[in-house]
Scaffold this motif. Structure first.
Motif, short mmCIF file in Angstrom:
data_model
loop_
_atom_site.label_atom_id
_atom_site.label_comp_id
_atom_site.label_asym_id
_atom_site.label_seq_id
_atom_site.Cartn_x
_atom_site.Cartn_y
_atom_site.Cartn_z
N ALA A 25 0.84 -1.20 0.00
CA ALA A 25 0.00 0.00 0.00
C ALA A 25 0.87 1.25 0.00
O ALA A 25 0.57 2.22 -0.70
N ASN A 26 1.96 1.23 0.74
CA ASN A 26 2.88 2.37 0.79
C ASN A 26 3.50 2.62 -0.58
O ASN A 26 3.58 3.76 -1.03
N GLU A 28 2.28 1.84 -3.50
CA GLU A 28 1.24 2.37 -4.39
C GLU A 28 0.97 3.85 -4.08
O GLU A 28 0.80 4.66 -4.99
N TYR A 29 0.94 4.19 -2.82
CA TYR A 29 0.71 5.58 -2.41
C TYR A 29 1.80 6.49 -2.97
O TYR A 29 1.51 7.53 -3.57
N LEU A 33 1.62 9.59 -5.63
CA LEU A 33 2.12 10.90 -5.24
C LEU A 33 3.16 11.41 -6.25
O LEU A 33 3.13 12.57 -6.66
N CYS A 52 9.40 14.13 -0.76
CA CYS A 52 8.68 12.85 -0.82
C CYS A 52 9.65 11.68 -0.87
O CYS A 52 9.39 10.62 -0.28
N GLN A 56 9.68 8.68 1.75
CA GLN A 56 9.59 7.29 1.34
C GLN A 56 10.74 6.48 1.94
O GLN A 56 10.53 5.37 2.44
#
Length: 116
Positions: A25-26, A28-29, A33, A52, A56
């Motif tokens: 999920a991270n 994909e987020y 972004l 970002c 990450q």
């Protein structure tokens, strides 16, 4: 050394699976972004992408911590893992703050440079 309790092993497996789903999920987020920032016409989009990237890396380091803690043999091992993580994160934070400061200074100085 005592054998690991089967229920403890089942719990470790569940935690590992949950961390795997969170990692996915991270990823994909951050992909979404990055797409949004790449399409942004804002002049600070480059700095936002850099920020970002730091976020990450920090999140990935935290997931790695979770993986290591799930596999910790005992409390001492877990405390050692956390201590190493904290030291690494403090070094990383210092480097990231320095780099972001340098980037901000470059951007700010570019705003006040006369255009020829």
């Amino acid at each position: 050394m005592a054998e690991i309790n089967p229920s403890a092993e089942k719990f470790r497996t569940m935690l590992s699976e949950a961390l795997g789903r969170l990692r996915k999920a991270n990823t994909e987020y951050f992909e979404l972004l990055e797409k949004g920032l790449s399409a942004s016409p804002l002049p600070i989009a480059g700095q936002a992408r850099e920020f970002c990237d730091y976020m990450q890396r920090n999140v990935i380091a935290t997931f790695d911590l979770g993986d290591k803690l799930v596999q910790a043999k005992d409390v001492q091992d877990a405390l050692k893992i956390q201590s190493e993580f904290f030291q690494d994160q403090m070094r990383s934070l210092t480097d990231q703050a320095r780099n972001m400061g340098e980037s901000a200074m470059k951007s700010a100085s570019g705003m006040f440079t006369p255009k020829v």
